[in-house]
Scaffold this motif. Structure first.
Motif, PDB file in Angstrom:
ATOM      1  N   PHE A  98       0.838  -1.182   0.000  1.00 53.18           N
ATOM      2  CA  PHE A  98       0.000   0.000   0.000  1.00 53.18           C
ATOM      3  C   PHE A  98       0.883   1.246   0.000  1.00 53.18           C
ATOM      4  N   LEU A  99       0.443   2.289  -0.670  1.00 53.65           N
ATOM      5  CA  LEU A  99       1.253   3.492  -0.795  1.00 53.65           C
ATOM      6  C   LEU A  99       1.598   4.109   0.560  1.00 53.65           C
ATOM      7  N   TYR A 100       0.646   4.066   1.509  1.00 49.92           N
ATOM      8  CA  TYR A 100       0.914   4.721   2.793  1.00 49.92           C
ATOM      9  C   TYR A 100       2.020   4.034   3.581  1.00 49.92           C
ATOM     10  N   LYS A 101       2.377   2.807   3.195  1.00 46.80           N
ATOM     11  CA  LYS A 101       3.482   2.115   3.867  1.00 46.80           C
ATOM     12  C   LYS A 101       4.836   2.713   3.476  1.00 46.80           C
ATOM     13  N   LYS A 102       4.863   3.492   2.385  1.00 48.08           N
ATOM     14  CA  LYS A 102       6.076   4.212   1.949  1.00 48.08           C
ATOM     15  C   LYS A 102       7.291   3.292   1.808  1.00 48.08           C
ATOM     16  N   LYS A 103       7.094   2.182   1.109  1.00 45.16           N
ATOM     17  CA  LYS A 103       8.203   1.254   0.867  1.00 45.16           C
ATOM     18  C   LYS A 103       9.009   1.753  -0.335  1.00 45.16           C
ATOM     19  N   ILE A 104       9.737   2.817  -0.097  1.00 47.55           N
ATOM     20  CA  ILE A 104      10.430   3.531  -1.169  1.00 47.55           C
ATOM     21  C   ILE A 104      11.452   2.644  -1.878  1.00 47.55           C
ATOM     22  N   ASP A 105      12.164   1.837  -1.123  1.00 52.64           N
ATOM     23  CA  ASP A 105      13.152   0.952  -1.746  1.00 52.64           C
ATOM     24  C   ASP A 105      12.486  -0.006  -2.728  1.00 52.64           C
ATOM     25  N   ASP A 106      11.314  -0.517  -2.359  1.00 54.53           N
ATOM     26  CA  ASP A 106      10.583  -1.410  -3.263  1.00 54.53           C
ATOM     27  C   ASP A 106      10.122  -0.657  -4.511  1.00 54.53           C
ATOM     28  N   TRP A 107       9.660   0.579  -4.335  1.00 51.80           N
ATOM     29  CA  TRP A 107       9.257   1.374  -5.493  1.00 51.80           C
ATOM     30  C   TRP A 107      10.425   1.546  -6.459  1.00 51.80           C
ATOM     31  N   ASN A 108      11.566   1.912  -5.908  1.00 53.60           N
ATOM     32  CA  ASN A 108      12.735   2.137  -6.755  1.00 53.60           C
ATOM     33  C   ASN A 108      13.176   0.859  -7.457  1.00 53.60           C
ATOM     34  N   LYS A 109      13.080  -0.267  -6.754  1.00 61.18           N
ATOM     35  CA  LYS A 109      13.470  -1.541  -7.356  1.00 61.18           C
ATOM     36  C   LYS A 109      12.558  -1.870  -8.536  1.00 61.18           C
ATOM     37  N   MET A 110      11.251  -1.637  -8.382  1.00 65.88           N
ATOM     38  CA  MET A 110      10.324  -1.922  -9.488  1.00 65.88           C
ATOM     39  C   MET A 110      10.581  -1.002 -10.673  1.00 65.88           C
ATOM     40  N   ILE A 111      10.834   0.265 -10.401  1.00 66.96           N
ATOM     41  CA  ILE A 111      11.129   1.201 -11.491  1.00 66.96           C
ATOM     42  C   ILE A 111      12.417   0.793 -12.205  1.00 66.96           C
ATOM     43  N   ASP A 112      13.423   0.425 -11.443  1.00 65.17           N
ATOM     44  CA  ASP A 112      14.721   0.071 -12.028  1.00 65.17           C
ATOM     45  C   ASP A 112      14.646  -1.216 -12.851  1.00 65.17           C
ATOM     46  N   VAL A 113      14.017  -2.247 -12.305  1.00 68.46           N
ATOM     47  CA  VAL A 113      13.970  -3.542 -12.994  1.00 68.46           C
ATOM     48  C   VAL A 113      12.899  -3.560 -14.077  1.00 68.46           C
ATOM     49  N   ASN A 114      11.686  -3.163 -13.720  1.00 67.96           N
ATOM     50  CA  ASN A 114      10.549  -3.344 -14.617  1.00 67.96           C
ATOM     51  C   ASN A 114      10.498  -2.337 -15.759  1.00 67.96           C
ATOM     52  N   ILE A 115      11.028  -1.144 -15.534  1.00 67.73           N
ATOM     53  CA  ILE A 115      11.019  -0.133 -16.600  1.00 67.73           C
ATOM     54  C   ILE A 115      12.407   0.048 -17.211  1.00 67.73           C
ATOM     55  N   LYS A 116      13.373   0.415 -16.382  1.00 74.24           N
ATOM     56  CA  LYS A 116      14.719   0.643 -16.923  1.00 74.24           C
ATOM     57  C   LYS A 116      15.304  -0.642 -17.504  1.00 74.24           C
ATOM     58  N   GLY A 151      -2.908  -1.801  -3.568  1.00 71.68           N
ATOM     59  CA  GLY A 151      -1.640  -2.418  -3.212  1.00 71.68           C
ATOM     60  C   GLY A 151      -0.736  -2.691  -4.394  1.00 71.68           C
ATOM     61  N   SER A 152      -1.292  -2.600  -5.613  1.00 78.32           N
ATOM     62  CA  SER A 152      -0.464  -2.855  -6.801  1.00 78.32           C
ATOM     63  C   SER A 152      -0.134  -1.573  -7.547  1.00 78.32           C
ATOM     64  N   THR A 153      -0.346  -0.433  -6.898  1.00 76.79           N
ATOM     65  CA  THR A 153      -0.285   0.854  -7.599  1.00 76.79           C
ATOM     66  C   THR A 153       1.038   1.094  -8.321  1.00 76.79           C
ATOM     67  N   VAL A 154       2.149   0.941  -7.634  1.00 74.38           N
ATOM     68  CA  VAL A 154       3.447   1.211  -8.250  1.00 74.38           C
ATOM     69  C   VAL A 154       3.788   0.126  -9.265  1.00 74.38           C
ATOM     70  N   TYR A 155       3.547  -1.119  -8.896  1.00 76.02           N
ATOM     71  CA  TYR A 155       3.790  -2.226  -9.833  1.00 76.02           C
ATOM     72  C   TYR A 155       2.976  -2.016 -11.102  1.00 76.02           C
ATOM     73  N   ALA A 156       1.689  -1.694 -10.947  1.00 69.08           N
ATOM     74  CA  ALA A 156       0.840  -1.460 -12.112  1.00 69.08           C
ATOM     75  C   ALA A 156       1.367  -0.299 -12.940  1.00 69.08           C
ATOM     76  N   GLY A 157       1.868   0.734 -12.267  1.00 71.50           N
ATOM     77  CA  GLY A 157       2.454   1.847 -13.001  1.00 71.50           C
ATOM     78  C   GLY A 157       3.607   1.408 -13.879  1.00 71.50           C
ATOM     79  N   THR A 158       4.453   0.527 -13.346  1.00 74.16           N
ATOM     80  CA  THR A 158       5.588   0.057 -14.149  1.00 74.16           C
ATOM     81  C   THR A 158       5.122  -0.805 -15.312  1.00 74.16           C
TER      82      THR A 158
END
Length: 247
Positions: A98-116, A151-158
């Protein structure tokens, strides 16, 4: 003879799940494989399994978030086999939260792997494919690239990004006979859910996968189907869910 015979195929995330199943599926159809992942022990075992059936296969330990390593992977494929016919951009991570959990490291990992990681793979092979005037890039998106769940917001974004990148690639490179395919799996038996640390989400996702997840070779067969089409046919997009998965 299969249209996959003797095609040189690079597969990222090849050490398990969909990547491993795809390697075995394509090897059985005569492809020449270049396998990439982070876990060398898994890659070495997979190479041995494929070589036992007579298939030509090499591997390289890489991190798809490194553009330099992706370039080295493409160079290795060219040095060994002289061409690159297909890239399967399969490596991905899915640490839902969930976004309010602020799991920033997980967000960055998804952006790095799934997009970059997808972009770096495309960048590494595209010059060769343009020179050849042929090629096929298959990007693994997800049903989350079509439907956003709590709960899939960032993953779905990628994964929405992967679809946008794939469609842009299709439009840019159609004139060079380079095919672009997006494959969006639903729940598939793999290690993706192991990275979820949000304790409010994980039990429900574990239950979903336990109840409905399909085998990874359900996706590898679709990848093979897309590759083996005649050169004037492009399978641009597939969504593949378990029959009983609602979204």
């Amino acid at each position: 003879m299969s249209n996959i015979q003797d095609k040189v195929v690079i597969i990222t995330g090849a050490s398990s799940g969909i990547g491993e199943a795809t390697a075995k599926e394509l090897a059985a159809k005569g492809a020449k494989l270049v396998l990439a992942a982070r876990r060398e022990d898994r890659l070495e075992k997979l190479q041995q399994d494929i070589q036992n059936t007579g298939g030509p296969v090499i591997y390289k330990v890489i991190d798809v978030t490194s553009y330099e390593q992706m370039e080295e992977l493409a160079e290795m494929a060219l040095k060994e086999f002289g061409k690159i016919d297909v890239l399967v951009n399969n490596a991905g991570v899915m640490p839902h939260s969930f976004l309010y959990k602020k799991k920033i490291d997980d967000w960055n990992k998804m952006i790095d792997v799934n997009i970059k990681g997808v972009l770096y793979g495309i960048a590494a092979v595209l010059p060769t494919m343009r020179e050849q005037k042929s090629g096929h890039i298959i990007n693994l998106s997800s049903v989350a690239g079509h439907v956003v769940g709590p709960g899939s917001t960032v993953y779905a974004g990628t994964k929405h990004a992967v679809r946008a990148i794939s469609e842009g690639l299709r439009k840019e490179e159609a004139g060079n006979n380079i095919r672009s395919t997006i494959i969006s799996p639903g729940a598939v038996q793999s290690e993706l859910i192991n990275l979820i640390t949000d304790t409010d989400l994980k039990p429900g996702i574990d239950k979903l996968y336990e109840d409905v997840a399909i085998e990874a070779n359900s996706i590898s067969r679709a990848i093979a189907f897309a590759i083996e089409q005649p050169y004037d046919v492009a399978i641009n997009e597939m969504i593949i869910r378990p029959t009983s998965q609602e979204r």
